[in-house]
Design a protein around this motif. Structure first.
Motif, mmCIF file in Angstrom:
data_model
loop_
_atom_site.group_PDB
_atom_site.id
_atom_site.type_symbol
_atom_site.label_atom_id
_atom_site.label_comp_id
_atom_site.label_asym_id
_atom_site.label_seq_id
_atom_site.Cartn_x
_atom_site.Cartn_y
_atom_site.Cartn_z
ATOM 1 N N GLN A 1 0.635 -1.255 0.053
ATOM 2 C CA GLN A 1 0.179 -0.137 0.027
ATOM 3 C C GLN A 1 0.902 1.190 -0.010
ATOM 4 N N ASP A 2 0.585 2.264 -0.723
ATOM 5 C CA ASP A 2 0.975 3.703 -0.631
ATOM 6 C C ASP A 2 1.445 4.095 0.720
ATOM 7 N N LEU A 3 0.253 4.032 1.469
ATOM 8 C CA LEU A 3 0.263 4.586 2.915
ATOM 9 C C LEU A 3 1.157 3.933 3.775
ATOM 10 N N GLU A 4 1.555 2.435 3.495
ATOM 11 C CA GLU A 4 2.517 1.694 4.171
ATOM 12 C C GLU A 4 4.151 2.438 3.943
ATOM 13 N N MET A 5 4.189 2.560 2.922
ATOM 14 C CA MET A 5 5.582 3.167 2.487
ATOM 15 C C MET A 5 5.661 4.430 2.989
ATOM 16 N N ARG A 6 4.900 5.102 2.999
ATOM 17 C CA ARG A 6 4.593 6.463 3.421
ATOM 18 C C ARG A 6 4.946 6.546 4.721
ATOM 19 N N TYR A 7 4.265 5.677 5.637
ATOM 20 C CA TYR A 7 4.395 5.540 7.186
ATOM 21 C C TYR A 7 5.789 5.003 7.508
ATOM 22 N N ALA A 8 6.504 3.933 6.822
ATOM 23 C CA ALA A 8 7.729 3.522 7.152
ATOM 24 C C ALA A 8 8.919 4.223 6.880
ATOM 25 N N THR A 9 8.607 5.446 5.988
ATOM 26 C CA THR A 9 9.855 6.169 5.760
ATOM 27 C C THR A 9 9.575 7.605 5.941
ATOM 28 N N VAL B 1 13.032 -1.922 5.298
ATOM 29 C CA VAL B 1 12.511 -0.702 4.843
ATOM 30 C C VAL B 1 13.468 -0.205 3.538
ATOM 31 N N VAL B 2 14.638 0.023 3.998
ATOM 32 C CA VAL B 2 15.634 0.345 2.928
ATOM 33 C C VAL B 2 15.693 -0.431 1.696
ATOM 34 N N GLY B 3 15.595 -1.893 2.099
ATOM 35 C CA GLY B 3 15.440 -2.808 0.934
ATOM 36 C C GLY B 3 14.132 -2.661 0.088
ATOM 37 N N MET B 4 13.527 -2.234 0.737
ATOM 38 C CA MET B 4 11.866 -2.151 0.041
ATOM 39 C C MET B 4 12.299 -0.692 -0.876
ATOM 40 N N VAL B 5 12.828 0.115 -0.510
ATOM 41 C CA VAL B 5 13.144 1.476 -1.226
ATOM 42 C C VAL B 5 13.989 1.023 -2.486
ATOM 43 N N ARG B 6 15.008 0.214 -2.335
ATOM 44 C CA ARG B 6 15.890 -0.275 -3.518
ATOM 45 C C ARG B 6 15.003 -1.094 -4.736
ATOM 46 N N ARG B 7 13.802 -1.644 -3.981
ATOM 47 C CA ARG B 7 13.191 -2.497 -4.936
ATOM 48 C C ARG B 7 12.276 -1.562 -5.690
ATOM 49 N N VAL B 8 11.890 -0.469 -5.041
ATOM 50 C CA VAL B 8 11.329 0.677 -5.842
ATOM 51 C C VAL B 8 11.889 1.167 -6.984
ATOM 52 N N TYR B 9 13.351 1.224 -6.824
ATOM 53 C CA TYR B 9 14.055 1.870 -7.737
ATOM 54 C C TYR B 9 14.323 0.873 -8.940
ATOM 55 N N GLU B 10 14.229 -0.516 -8.654
ATOM 56 C CA GLU B 10 14.273 -1.562 -9.546
ATOM 57 C C GLU B 10 12.986 -1.735 -10.216
ATOM 58 N N ASP B 11 11.825 -1.067 -10.002
ATOM 59 C CA ASP B 11 10.543 -1.211 -10.252
ATOM 60 C C ASP B 11 10.096 -2.660 -10.158
ATOM 61 N N ARG B 12 10.191 -3.015 -8.928
ATOM 62 C CA ARG B 12 9.791 -4.475 -8.516
ATOM 63 C C ARG B 12 8.693 -4.261 -7.605
ATOM 64 N N VAL B 13 8.086 -2.806 -7.169
ATOM 65 C CA VAL B 13 7.204 -2.843 -5.957
ATOM 66 C C VAL B 13 5.892 -2.328 -6.760
ATOM 67 N N SER B 14 4.739 -3.209 -6.444
ATOM 68 C CA SER B 14 3.520 -2.738 -7.363
ATOM 69 C C SER B 14 2.767 -2.244 -6.083
ATOM 70 N N PHE B 15 2.611 -0.722 -6.249
ATOM 71 C CA PHE B 15 1.892 -0.127 -5.121
ATOM 72 C C PHE B 15 0.488 -0.048 -5.322
ATOM 73 N N HIS B 16 -0.254 0.059 -4.308
ATOM 74 C CA HIS B 16 -1.919 0.096 -4.346
ATOM 75 C C HIS B 16 -2.218 1.084 -3.440
ATOM 76 N N ASP B 17 -3.603 1.688 -3.617
ATOM 77 C CA ASP B 17 -3.838 2.695 -2.880
ATOM 78 C C ASP B 17 -5.384 2.356 -2.709
ATOM 79 N N GLY B 18 -5.665 1.846 -1.441
ATOM 80 C CA GLY B 18 -6.826 1.179 -1.135
ATOM 81 C C GLY B 18 -7.210 -0.214 -1.216
ATOM 82 N N ASP B 19 -8.360 -0.433 -2.087
ATOM 83 C CA ASP B 19 -8.882 -1.871 -2.323
ATOM 84 C C ASP B 19 -8.671 -1.944 -3.484
ATOM 85 N N GLU B 20 -7.918 -3.081 -4.043
ATOM 86 C CA GLU B 20 -7.728 -3.360 -5.435
ATOM 87 C C GLU B 20 -7.733 -4.957 -5.541
#
Ligand SMILES: [Zn+2]
Length: 257
Positions: free
Chosen positions: A110-118, A136-155
């Motif tokens: 979720q978008d909000l989880e990344m916002r909260y954790a950083t 958390v830093v590892g997840m940020v690195r995955r963002v820069y590898e385009d490996r994170v699929s973000f969601h906003d709410g219910d999907e």
């Protein structure tokens, strides 16, 4: 489409009931936590929910590590290296370590989880205590590898599998709803650690917003076929209420569908 759903236990921690409820527990006694990852399988798909923690992290945090979560998946014939979709319910250390062991996966967050954790709230020990900065830093690195699929709410992420923002325990914790042969099943993860938290409306003390946590219990109920279709994140009762898929997996894996 109906899916098979499995809870895989990988760690354990002995603690008292008074540690599991805001305001403690009048009948305090042992109330241990089990640690799980979950596998959703059907129609040629394998979706893993959460990645657990390593033996090194267990030693650091004083938890009993029983097996690598990927070994538990292997017992069900699931190769972590080949899994394409991993849902990270939230970024706490016991749900979001080990993700290097899933090199082929998109990580659903979720978008909000990344916002909260950083963001600013991690400046407070009471909010950051269950996060590990390297996860958390590892997840940020995955963002820069385009490996994170973000969601906003219910999907929906696959036919009959959807993610639902709950909040409460953390700002961006999500639950997973799955179509099964017995109806809509909801993997609550830490939206409710134990059956007792949601059934008795007694919130767990690691919390971002008590209001969202309590409202979240209702949302879980709305999403699930019945209260018996909600699977809490850490309750040892899960392995008692649901059968093992085979006798060798007794005490390790429960089939939830
Ligand atoms: Zn947890």
């Amino acid at each position: 489409m109906n899916y098979e759903v499995y809870a895989i236990k990988y760690a354990h921690h002995a603690r008292r009931a008074s540690e599991n409820f805001i305001g403690g527990d009048a009948h305090d006694g042992p109330m241990p936590l089990d640690y799980f990852v979950w596998l959703i399988r059907g129609g040629g798909r394998e979706i893993v929910v959460d990645t657990g923690f390593s033996a090194a992290m267990a030693a650091k945090r004083g938890r009993d590590h029983l097996r690598c979560p990927t070994l538990g998946l292997k017992m069900l014939g699931c190769d972590a290296r080949a899994v394409k979709d991993v849902v990270i319910t939230h970024l706490h250390y016991d749900h979001a370590g080990n993700f290097d062991l899933f090199p082929s996966a998109a990580l659903h967050l979720q978008d909000l989880e990344m916002r909260y954790a950083t963001g600013r709230f991690m400046g407070h020990e009471c909010f950051r205590g269950a996060y590990e900065v390297e996860d958390v830093v590892g997840m940020v690195r995955r963002v820069y590898e385009d490996r994170v699929s973000f969601h906003d709410g219910d999907e929906e992420i696959a036919p009959g599998v959807s993610l639902h923002l709950i909040g409460g325990h953390t700002m961006g914790i999500q639950a997973v709803r799955v179509a099964t042969r017995r109806g809509w099943l909801v993997l609550a993860s830490d939206a409710s650690h134990f059956y007792a938290n949601m059934e008795q409306t007694r919130p767990f003390p690691i919390v971002w917003s008590v209001a969202d946590m309590v409202e979240g219990y209702r949302k879980l109920q709305r999403l699930a076929e019945s209260p018996a279709h909600i699977i809490p994140g850490h309750d040892p009762l899960v392995l008692e209420r649901y059968p093992a898929p085979s006798s060798e997996l007794h005490g390790i894996v429960a089939r939830l569908d």
